[in-house]
Write a protein that holds these residues in place. Sequence first.
Motif, short mmCIF file in Angstrom:
data_model
loop_
_atom_site.label_atom_id
_atom_site.label_comp_id
_atom_site.label_asym_id
_atom_site.label_seq_id
_atom_site.Cartn_x
_atom_site.Cartn_y
_atom_site.Cartn_z
N LEU A 248 0.73 -1.16 0.09
CA LEU A 248 -0.09 0.00 -0.08
C LEU A 248 0.60 1.17 -0.12
CD1 LEU A 248 -3.05 -1.10 1.97
CD2 LEU A 248 -2.97 -1.16 -0.16
N PRO A 249 1.99 1.52 0.66
CA PRO A 249 2.64 2.58 0.38
C PRO A 249 3.33 2.78 -0.68
CG PRO A 249 3.37 1.35 2.48
CD PRO A 249 2.27 0.42 1.66
N LEU A 250 3.48 1.70 -1.71
CA LEU A 250 4.04 1.90 -2.93
C LEU A 250 3.08 2.44 -3.99
CD1 LEU A 250 6.18 -1.40 -3.10
CD2 LEU A 250 6.78 1.08 -2.57
N ILE A 251 1.83 2.74 -3.64
CA ILE A 251 0.89 2.99 -4.51
C ILE A 251 0.91 4.43 -4.72
CG2 ILE A 251 -1.84 3.44 -4.84
CD1 ILE A 251 -2.04 0.75 -3.69
N VAL A 252 1.04 5.01 -5.88
CA VAL A 252 1.32 6.50 -6.03
C VAL A 252 -0.05 7.24 -5.69
CG1 VAL A 252 1.81 8.11 -7.77
CG2 VAL A 252 2.66 5.82 -8.02
N SER A 253 0.44 8.20 -4.70
CA SER A 253 -0.52 9.15 -4.23
C SER A 253 -1.39 9.91 -5.33
CB SER A 253 -0.06 10.23 -3.21
OG SER A 253 0.96 9.52 -2.11
N GLY A 254 -2.83 9.79 -4.83
CA GLY A 254 -3.61 10.81 -5.86
C GLY A 254 -3.93 9.99 -7.15
N LEU A 255 -3.62 8.92 -7.49
CA LEU A 255 -3.69 8.50 -8.82
C LEU A 255 -4.49 7.04 -8.57
CD1 LEU A 255 -0.34 8.58 -10.91
CD2 LEU A 255 -2.43 9.98 -11.11
N PRO A 256 -5.36 6.66 -9.50
CA PRO A 256 -6.07 5.52 -9.44
C PRO A 256 -5.24 4.23 -9.00
CG PRO A 256 -6.78 6.73 -11.60
CD PRO A 256 -5.45 7.28 -10.98
N ALA A 257 -5.68 3.35 -8.42
CA ALA A 257 -4.88 2.04 -8.02
C ALA A 257 -5.67 0.98 -8.47
CB ALA A 257 -4.57 2.05 -6.69
N PHE A 258 -5.20 0.12 -9.22
CA PHE A 258 -5.73 -1.22 -9.72
C PHE A 258 -5.05 -2.31 -9.24
CE2 PHE A 258 -8.49 0.59 -13.29
CZ PHE A 258 -7.88 1.78 -13.47
N LEU A 259 -5.91 -3.22 -8.49
CA LEU A 259 -5.38 -4.39 -8.04
C LEU A 259 -5.91 -5.51 -9.14
CD1 LEU A 259 -4.21 -6.26 -5.76
CD2 LEU A 259 -6.43 -6.12 -4.65
N TRP A 260 -5.17 -6.01 -9.58
CA TRP A 260 -5.15 -7.14 -10.71
C TRP A 260 -4.85 -8.78 -10.09
CZ3 TRP A 260 -2.08 -7.77 -15.94
CH2 TRP A 260 -2.81 -8.77 -16.84
N TRP A 261 -5.95 -9.34 -9.88
CA TRP A 261 -5.60 -10.57 -9.11
C TRP A 261 -5.54 -11.82 -10.25
CZ3 TRP A 261 -5.03 -10.04 -3.91
CH2 TRP A 261 -4.64 -11.28 -3.03
N SER A 262 -4.30 -12.40 -10.15
CA SER A 262 -4.49 -13.68 -11.06
C SER A 262 -4.80 -14.80 -10.61
CB SER A 262 -2.76 -13.62 -11.81
OG SER A 262 -2.89 -14.78 -12.48
#
Lengths: 520, 407
Positions: free
Chosen positions: B128-142
């Motif tokens: 979670l800390p590596l998610i760029v602030s303010g931009l959309p975050a997508f979690l792609w689960w394979s």
Amino acid sequence: MEIALASQQSQNPLRVGMRSARNVAPCVMVIFGATGDLTHRKLLPALYNLALEHPLPPQFTVVGVARRPFSNEEFRQQALDSINQFSRRRPVNERVWDTFSKGLYYHQSQFDDKSGYEGLAKLLEQLDQERGTGGNHIFYLATPPSFYGTIGDLLNSAGLASQDGNGGQGWSRIIVEKPFGHDLESAMALNKELNKAFKEDQIYRIDHYLGKETVQNIMVLRFGNGIFEPIWDRRYVDNVQITVAENIGVDSRGDYYEEAGAMRDMVQNHMMQLLTLVAMEPPTNFGANAVRDEKVKVLRAIPPFAEAEIAADTVRGQYGPGMVGGEVVRGYRQEPGVNPNSRTETFVALKLAIENWRWAGVPFYLRTGKRLTKRITEVAIQFKRPPYLLFQGTGTDQMQPNVLSLRIQPNEGISLLFEAKVPGQEMQLRSVNMDFLYGSSFGVEPPEAYERLLLDCMLGDSTLFTRIDETEYSWQLIDAIEHAWSRSLAAALPQYEPGTWGPKEADALIERDGRTWRRL
Amino acid sequence: MTQVQDPFATMRPVELGKVEQELDNMWRDANAHLAATGAPAVSRNSVLTLVLYTTSRTYAGHLLEVVHTLSSQHPSRAVIVAADPKDEGDEIQAQIATFVNTDTNSYGEDIVLTAQSNAIKHLPGVVLPLIVSGLPAFLWWSGEPPWGSEMLESLIDGSDRLIVDIGEMTHIERSLGALENLMLRKAARCAISDTSWTAQAPWRDLVAQFFDSPAVLPYLSAAERVSVDFAAGEEDAQENSGQAYLFAGWLASRLGWKTQQTHARSMDANRQHTLRDTNGRAILLEVNPRYGVNQRNWWEPDIYATTFNAGQDAPPWVRPGALMSIHITARLEGKRATFTVAREQDLAHATTLCHIPDIAVPSQTIHLDSVGEREPISEQLRSLGHDSVYEEALTAAAQFVGTGKIR
């Protein structure tokens, strides 16, 4: 993004939530000039691409009309050759081609032969029954403009032009190519001819520039972002430069070009479209008339040139013989089909004003030409400089103003030139360019302009087509210049070296105002 | 013995706490190199963060290749998590890379996190800390998510969109229900989407197209029977009917059909459902496996190469559980009409066929790749909000398999 509003929202509940809620009604596209270059290079490949990428319904049908005695099979073979040569999705997908080609038909007729239109009407009636096209017909005139009136008349006589189509079912639309007239008078006469058969909302005047993704992106950039529109006016913009440059000569189009020249070939249509999209007020919606109303307001706000202004604010030129890329190239007057004493311009530079609240005092500089340094189309918004008091002694006189440039082709994209501090102890400023690329940079090939425009016509969406008043206002402006030029035959028509940015007079035009053309 | 190549061998190992700092350094070095060659500097910009979770480091390598092909459209920070529960230990290791391709103007930055079994539960605190602030975050689960785990819940809570693939899941009854449950619980903060749903878009379009004509539209509310066939492997192998149910769920949710009765001949195949429309009229839904169809994950490397090298003589294949045919029978005022979309033997094309009394509709063949069947992920990254049509289809699908919640 769908710029145009869905003009034909489906009643089909399965269409809810689909990316394109617009669906193309089954229809026949009748192409006059079916054996010509435009059909071969652009129309058939575009229609095939639409079939491959599937916005077209299975009933979609094409009828090619031309003078040559082709059979359906020969026309299909020509179409296959066209697709394999010019489609961005070549080679043809055989399975898709198999079903698409079953909808291709050919009808031999002279464009002025009444009996040919009666035969066409019978064929369309038959196809409406057999292929379920419901009396919906689009007539694409890929012919010389001199045939527009005749074709319109004869379609009308054959009962094919009515708004409601055959027997009150279906619809009829007509697409005409540029040039729409060669001056205001001829454009009005041509329109009068077409209006005998077709109402304005049935007429689709195509300018393929409007089908380009990046031209449509001008509206998205301006009205889809919060940061640009507040500074998009005379308070912040110093000037706007629109460049449509080609590095090629007229080649085999000498005959056509002799009649047109750069002014009619480029300025009256493509450049005026770019100008109006950049300068217009936000439309109330993206419906066809709302957008075009705003574009027309821009054209009306351009004051007509007085004769004295034409000498000062317009420059024309003609390319001479020379060398490009190490190869000797002919001058314009040596091109095939060109009068050796021709006074047709291959280069135009203009300074225009738009006298409205937003743009008062902001000059719009336009330049276009053949055999220039490179092929590039760009709209550059040059912003006013900030006061540089803070940075005195840091070479601020060499600083570039902020420029937002919208590149239409090639390398479609947007770039912003701004100032940044060079890292170090000293306060030094440098211009840096922030680039954003569309098109090929997206890793997918964008649809061809014709694909978008043909599809829009099938959908009945005329937003990206030119309305008659747009055409007339731009001719009014062009006519004033052309008349002044023709009255002063002795006026300068400087020759310029191929591979340069045109005659020096064009530089003088802008430098008089203390500005320079952007180095592209 | 074959040497397995580490897909991340060229990436720079870094301490977990120094990922950001080292990435800054790498960009600075990259731009210095470009400047030395006279090339313009590249700006480090992203439009999103893509967190990609897989249980296999090999799969992570394949998926990273796919992410790179997306980078020109979606310049992003990709955080690839390879968390193999069989890899015993307590460690999470990080590797980083930046990449710039000036030809395609694609650029981005990759962070690979390899987590051993005991550390998997700690991943949210690293990711979670590596998610760029303010931009959309997508979690792609394979693969199949660990439904109900705290780790999954935390990662979803930190994301704007969870991307799954029902075609990669193994127990459809459980998976559809769990996915619907997740969708309802997380609706306020995270949208859920499915690459199988995107891959089905051409099928939905073809079926919808039958009924675009006002003359044909009345047949839609006169449907009597719907058959959905899906790809299955060998007869004794596990089947994945998820895509078929999702498609049926779409039809049902659009048309207001509700489940009344299920007749299952086996757990996951040859199911018949009796549905009722809003007027109480019965519609029979059949979901049938088509055995012996070659299936592979779309993102596996050999398949990916095939996808982008059309014309090669690779054996045809489809995604696991892909749609094979849709057949709708309707009867209107005594007139029987049939509407069929069927995948061709080459598995790459689909052909439509319909018979309607007194109405001519030519057959049409489309190339499924050309209309997006095999490139679903890029489409997923274009939208952020909820796709209500998908969500309603999922709810209906979950109800078909008997595990759905009644809203």
